[in-house]
Design a protein around this motif. Structure first.
Motif, PDB file in Angstrom:
ATOM      1  N   GLY A 141      10.343   2.915   6.709  1.00 61.06           N
ATOM      2  CA  GLY A 141      10.455   4.016   5.759  1.00 61.06           C
ATOM      3  C   GLY A 141      11.868   4.445   5.479  1.00 61.06           C
ATOM      4  O   GLY A 141      12.116   5.553   5.003  1.00 61.06           O
ATOM      5  N   SER A 142      12.829   3.565   5.752  1.00 61.56           N
ATOM      6  CA  SER A 142      14.230   3.927   5.531  1.00 61.56           C
ATOM      7  C   SER A 142      15.081   2.674   5.414  1.00 61.56           C
ATOM      8  O   SER A 142      14.768   1.626   5.987  1.00 61.56           O
ATOM      9  N   THR A 143      16.178   2.788   4.670  1.00 59.46           N
ATOM     10  CA  THR A 143      17.171   1.713   4.607  1.00 59.46           C
ATOM     11  C   THR A 143      18.507   2.198   5.187  1.00 59.46           C
ATOM     12  O   THR A 143      19.522   1.533   5.036  1.00 59.46           O
ATOM     13  N   ASP A 144      18.456   3.337   5.839  1.00 59.37           N
ATOM     14  CA  ASP A 144      19.649   3.884   6.492  1.00 59.37           C
ATOM     15  C   ASP A 144      19.762   3.242   7.873  1.00 59.37           C
ATOM     16  O   ASP A 144      19.278   3.762   8.871  1.00 59.37           O
ATOM     17  N   PHE A 145      20.399   2.074   7.927  1.00 55.49           N
ATOM     18  CA  PHE A 145      20.452   1.304   9.161  1.00 55.49           C
ATOM     19  C   PHE A 145      21.191   2.035  10.283  1.00 55.49           C
ATOM     20  O   PHE A 145      20.870   1.867  11.464  1.00 55.49           O
ATOM     21  N   ALA A 146      22.160   2.837   9.918  1.00 56.29           N
ATOM     22  CA  ALA A 146      22.902   3.587  10.930  1.00 56.29           C
ATOM     23  C   ALA A 146      21.985   4.591  11.632  1.00 56.29           C
ATOM     24  O   ALA A 146      22.003   4.719  12.863  1.00 56.29           O
TER      25      ALA A 146
END
Length: 304
Positions: A141-146
């Motif tokens: 549910g996210s592409t914020d890998f950090a």
């Protein structure tokens, strides 16, 4: 349950973040694979002697905990590689600065995933940055890998690498196995405004719907039944078809059906969906076991 149809595939509160990252990267594989075939699995062999310890110092992270052979290529597996499948080194370190020796199961899983990755490469299956972002969005549910990395106590590079492995496995499965079971049928859980119904309201709505005929229910049944329904003749093409059998005795026409009929059609559709999913899983199992049957794994640890 009276108005439109919404997804009933129960997730039952499952939270993927409750699993170590390495535990789910092969989720399309591990739950389906019988294992390494007899005669290709050994303990304490290969390039390293069996370990007689349960802790490793930082200077010992290069210790070989297993090896695997596939297509004539021999590869060593170090403790560091296994640990980094589940967490960062800092997160895995205990208060004394030592690391738990990886378990035999994690060594097998690591080797199996690498073997399948090698098969994917041989099949020309690759994962682009766009594919990776899409997969991350679908699974986490996210592409914020950090942020994902922080949640798992890993580095951003680790997360990207593990997600790429998982995406590649799924892409391989899609290529070598017919994997489109379609979408699970849907059933109503909301009111006319899209608000979630309470259990009491759902019961009342369902009771009322069972007494009411409506075109939307007829349309729903026809959509699920497909060619089994004869639109021109306004009846079932055959009385012994799966949907005709399930809806026998229920009022059904081009323009009118009850919720009861829609619900009966839903159960037929979901059974068909489940059956096809099982067939797909079996084919994938056979494919993966075929790969593993030509591989060998040696484990140097008996830690559980």
């Amino acid at each position: 349950m009276a108005d439109e149809i919404a997804n009933e595939e129960a997730k039952e509160g499952f939270d993927i973040k409750s699993l170590p990252m390495g535990a789910w990267i092969g989720i399309a594989v591990a739950a389906l694979v019988v294992g390494i075939l007899i005669g290709h699995f050994a303990m304490g062999g290969g390039a390293g002697a069996a370990l007689n310890k349960t802790k490793l110092a930082e200077s010992e992270l290069g210790t070989v905990v297993g090896t695997y052979s596939y297509k004539g290529q021999n590869q060593q597996i170090t403790a560091k590689e296994i640990i980094e499948q589940n967490s960062s080194l800092d997160s895995a370190k205990d208060e004394e600065g030592n690391y738990a020796v990886p378990s035999a199961d994690t060594v097998v899983t690591y080797a199996r995933n690498k073997i399948i990755a090698a098969a994917a490469e041989a099949e020309g299956v690759t994962v682009s940055d766009e594919d990776l972002s899409k997969y991350a969005q679908e699974t986490l549910g996210s592409t914020d890998f950090a942020s994902i990395a922080t949640s798992y106590g890993m580095t951003e590079d680790q997360v990207k690498d593990l997600l790429k492995q998982s995406a590649q496995m799924n892409a391989l499965r899609d290529k070598v196995v017919e994997s489109d079971a379609g979408e699970a049928p849907e059933v109503k859980t909301t009111d006319d405004e899209g608000n979630e119904l309470s259990d009491e309201d759902k019961a009342k709505a369902e009771e009322e719907a069972n007494k009411t005929k409506d075109k939307k229910y007829a349309d729903y049944v026809k959509k699920l039944a497909g060619d089994e329904w004869d639109e021109k003749a306004n009846k079932w093409k055959a009385e012994d078809g799966p949907y005709a059998t399930a809806l026998k005795g229920m009022d059904m026409s081009n323009d009118s059906a009850t919720y009861e009929a829609a619900q009966a059609a839903y159960y037929v559709a979901y059974q068909n969906y489940s059956t096809k999913q099982s067939e797909i899983s079996q084919k994938w199992t056979e494919y993966v076991n075929g790969l593993l049957g030509s591989a060998s794994i040696n484990i140097n640890t008996l830690v559980a």
